[in-house]
Write a protein that holds these residues in place. Structure first.
Motif, PDB file in Angstrom:
ATOM      1  N   ASN A  17      -3.687 -23.153 -39.734  1.00  0.00           N
ATOM      2  CA  ASN A  17      -3.201 -24.112 -40.720  1.00  0.00           C
ATOM      3  C   ASN A  17      -3.486 -23.582 -42.126  1.00  0.00           C
ATOM      4  O   ASN A  17      -4.156 -22.547 -42.285  1.00  0.00           O
ATOM      5  N   PRO A  18      -2.971 -24.243 -43.156  1.00  0.00           N
ATOM      6  CA  PRO A  18      -3.224 -23.745 -44.513  1.00  0.00           C
ATOM      7  C   PRO A  18      -4.702 -23.612 -44.853  1.00  0.00           C
ATOM      8  O   PRO A  18      -5.091 -22.684 -45.577  1.00  0.00           O
ATOM      9  N   ALA A  19      -5.530 -24.514 -44.331  1.00  0.00           N
ATOM     10  CA  ALA A  19      -6.965 -24.426 -44.600  1.00  0.00           C
ATOM     11  C   ALA A  19      -7.572 -23.149 -44.029  1.00  0.00           C
ATOM     12  O   ALA A  19      -8.605 -22.676 -44.512  1.00  0.00           O
ATOM     13  N   SER A  20      -6.932 -22.580 -43.006  1.00  0.00           N
ATOM     14  CA  SER A  20      -7.387 -21.315 -42.424  1.00  0.00           C
ATOM     15  C   SER A  20      -6.703 -20.111 -43.065  1.00  0.00           C
ATOM     16  O   SER A  20      -6.861 -18.985 -42.597  1.00  0.00           O
ATOM     17  N   GLY A  21      -5.908 -20.370 -44.104  1.00  0.00           N
ATOM     18  CA  GLY A  21      -5.226 -19.283 -44.794  1.00  0.00           C
ATOM     19  C   GLY A  21      -3.877 -18.933 -44.221  1.00  0.00           C
ATOM     20  O   GLY A  21      -3.343 -17.850 -44.489  1.00  0.00           O
ATOM     21  N   HIS A  22      -3.286 -19.849 -43.439  1.00  0.00           N
ATOM     22  CA  HIS A  22      -2.014 -19.553 -42.777  1.00  0.00           C
ATOM     23  C   HIS A  22      -0.930 -20.507 -43.251  1.00  0.00           C
ATOM     24  O   HIS A  22      -1.079 -21.721 -43.182  1.00  0.00           O
ATOM     25  N   GLY A  23       0.159 -19.921 -43.753  1.00  0.00           N
ATOM     26  CA  GLY A  23       1.348 -20.684 -44.083  1.00  0.00           C
ATOM     27  C   GLY A  23       2.408 -20.377 -43.042  1.00  0.00           C
ATOM     28  O   GLY A  23       2.356 -20.919 -41.944  1.00  0.00           O
ATOM     29  N   PRO A  24       3.362 -19.481 -43.365  1.00  0.00           N
ATOM     30  CA  PRO A  24       4.366 -19.109 -42.364  1.00  0.00           C
ATOM     31  C   PRO A  24       3.721 -18.489 -41.128  1.00  0.00           C
ATOM     32  O   PRO A  24       2.758 -17.721 -41.241  1.00  0.00           O
ATOM     33  N   TRP A  25       4.245 -18.828 -39.959  1.00  0.00           N
ATOM     34  CA  TRP A  25       3.809 -18.235 -38.691  1.00  0.00           C
ATOM     35  C   TRP A  25       5.073 -17.742 -38.005  1.00  0.00           C
ATOM     36  O   TRP A  25       5.682 -18.465 -37.227  1.00  0.00           O
ATOM     37  N   LEU A  26       5.465 -16.518 -38.318  1.00  0.00           N
ATOM     38  CA  LEU A  26       6.749 -16.004 -37.860  1.00  0.00           C
ATOM     39  C   LEU A  26       6.816 -15.875 -36.345  1.00  0.00           C
ATOM     40  O   LEU A  26       7.895 -15.968 -35.752  1.00  0.00           O
ATOM     41  N   ARG A  27       5.661 -15.666 -35.698  1.00  0.00           N
ATOM     42  CA  ARG A  27       5.668 -15.516 -34.250  1.00  0.00           C
ATOM     43  C   ARG A  27       6.135 -16.791 -33.558  1.00  0.00           C
ATOM     44  O   ARG A  27       6.599 -16.742 -32.417  1.00  0.00           O
ATOM     45  N   SER A  28       6.025 -17.925 -34.237  1.00  0.00           N
ATOM     46  CA  SER A  28       6.442 -19.185 -33.622  1.00  0.00           C
ATOM     47  C   SER A  28       7.916 -19.147 -33.233  1.00  0.00           C
ATOM     48  O   SER A  28       8.304 -19.717 -32.202  1.00  0.00           O
ATOM     49  N   GLU A  29       8.728 -18.470 -34.023  1.00  0.00           N
ATOM     50  CA  GLU A  29      10.160 -18.417 -33.704  1.00  0.00           C
ATOM     51  C   GLU A  29      10.409 -17.664 -32.404  1.00  0.00           C
ATOM     52  O   GLU A  29      11.262 -18.066 -31.590  1.00  0.00           O
ATOM     53  N   GLY A  30       9.662 -16.594 -32.178  1.00  0.00           N
ATOM     54  CA  GLY A  30       9.810 -15.860 -30.927  1.00  0.00           C
ATOM     55  C   GLY A  30       9.343 -16.666 -29.731  1.00  0.00           C
ATOM     56  O   GLY A  30       9.948 -16.600 -28.646  1.00  0.00           O
ATOM     57  N   LEU A  31       8.276 -17.428 -29.905  1.00  0.00           N
ATOM     58  CA  LEU A  31       7.785 -18.253 -28.801  1.00  0.00           C
ATOM     59  C   LEU A  31       8.745 -19.396 -28.496  1.00  0.00           C
ATOM     60  O   LEU A  31       8.954 -19.749 -27.325  1.00  0.00           O
ATOM     61  N   VAL A  32       9.349 -19.975 -29.532  1.00  0.00           N
ATOM     62  CA  VAL A  32      10.375 -20.997 -29.314  1.00  0.00           C
ATOM     63  C   VAL A  32      11.551 -20.399 -28.549  1.00  0.00           C
ATOM     64  O   VAL A  32      12.080 -21.009 -27.602  1.00  0.00           O
ATOM     65  N   GLU A  33      11.953 -19.194 -28.942  1.00  0.00           N
ATOM     66  CA  GLU A  33      13.069 -18.532 -28.257  1.00  0.00           C
ATOM     67  C   GLU A  33      12.719 -18.256 -26.792  1.00  0.00           C
ATOM     68  O   GLU A  33      13.562 -18.414 -25.903  1.00  0.00           O
ATOM     69  N   ALA A  34      11.478 -17.857 -26.531  1.00  0.00           N
ATOM     70  CA  ALA A  34      11.061 -17.590 -25.151  1.00  0.00           C
ATOM     71  C   ALA A  34      11.175 -18.849 -24.301  1.00  0.00           C
ATOM     72  O   ALA A  34      11.651 -18.807 -23.154  1.00  0.00           O
ATOM     73  N   LEU A  35      10.750 -19.969 -24.840  1.00  0.00           N
ATOM     74  CA  LEU A  35      10.862 -21.233 -24.108  1.00  0.00           C
ATOM     75  C   LEU A  35      12.321 -21.628 -23.908  1.00  0.00           C
ATOM     76  O   LEU A  35      12.729 -22.063 -22.835  1.00  0.00           O
ATOM     77  N   GLU A  36      13.101 -21.466 -24.945  1.00  0.00           N
ATOM     78  CA  GLU A  36      14.496 -21.893 -24.895  1.00  0.00           C
ATOM     79  C   GLU A  36      15.287 -21.127 -23.846  1.00  0.00           C
ATOM     80  O   GLU A  36      16.155 -21.686 -23.177  1.00  0.00           O
ATOM     81  N   HIS A  37      14.956 -19.854 -23.683  1.00  0.00           N
ATOM     82  CA  HIS A  37      15.719 -19.012 -22.759  1.00  0.00           C
ATOM     83  C   HIS A  37      15.031 -18.826 -21.406  1.00  0.00           C
ATOM     84  O   HIS A  37      15.457 -18.005 -20.598  1.00  0.00           O
TER      85      HIS A  37
END
Length: 202
Positions: A171-191
């Motif tokens: 999360n932002p408090a941990s220094g994380h904004g964009p998490w680009l890997r999330s898109e790949g994981l969403v794609e893995a679930l979708e397919h």
């Protein structure tokens, strides 16, 4: 709707997650820009500690969707999703469950106590296998859940466990904004590239 229809992406934030620089907000924007249908479960203004109120929010969003859905949950939103799945049925193609908190072990100062979580219905955390494919994305140094405890949740839910490394609570408090890997994981679930974790023999 056909079996090849694109699922609606349902974003389930945690109790503190709905902010502009959170990866879920950024992901929702990127998906919409790509032409995807995205629905976000809005944060509670009242009864923010109520499990039932959070689950009711998910029920309300799901009721307005026709066709398949794919859930993207973070933190307490993961536990909300798991709680919702115990009693409600929907055409869920899969769920990305990122950084689930361990609500059965004392949390750091500033977070709800075990007694508060129990009083408001969050515990015990359901351990039944989820009725849809899922990925648990876990941090190796999450202050809200040890790797061992989160791995146990993933096993019980029948989820594929993905180790993200030392990303805090993602999360932002941990220094994380964009998490680009999330898109790949969403794609893995979708397919359907995500396989349910094997259950131990009983």
């Amino acid at each position: 709707m056909t079996g090849t229809s694109k699922p609606t992406i349902v974003i389930v934030p945690g109790m503190r997650d709905h902010v502009e620089d959170h990866w879920q907000t950024i992901l929702a924007t990127r998906l919409r820009e790509a032409g995807r249908t995205v629905r976000t479960v809005q944060p509670l203004v009242r009864n923010r500690l109520s499990r039932d109120a959070h689950v009711a929010n998910v029920v309300e969003v799901m009721a307005r969707i026709t066709g398949p859905v794919l859930i993207v949950a973070h933190s307490a939103g993961v536990i909300t999703t798991v709680q919702w799945a115990q009693w409600h049925d929907a055409n869920v193609r899969g769920a990305l469950l990122a950084a689930p908190p361990d609500f059965e072990t004392p949390l750091p100062d500033g977070y709800p106590t075990l007694d508060e979580l129990e009083t408001h219905g969050w515990t015990p955390v359901p351990r039944k296998p989820l009725p849809f494919p899922s990925i648990v994305a876990a941090s190796s140094n999450d202050p809200l859940g040890s790797p061992e405890r989160v791995a146990g949740l993933a096993l019980d839910w029948g989820s594929r466990l993905v180790d993200l490394g030392p990303v805090g609570h993602l999360n932002p408090a941990s220094g994380h904004g964009p998490w680009l890997r999330s898109e790949g994981l969403v794609e893995a679930l979708e397919h359907g590239w995500c396989h349910m974790a094997p259950r131990p023999a009983s």
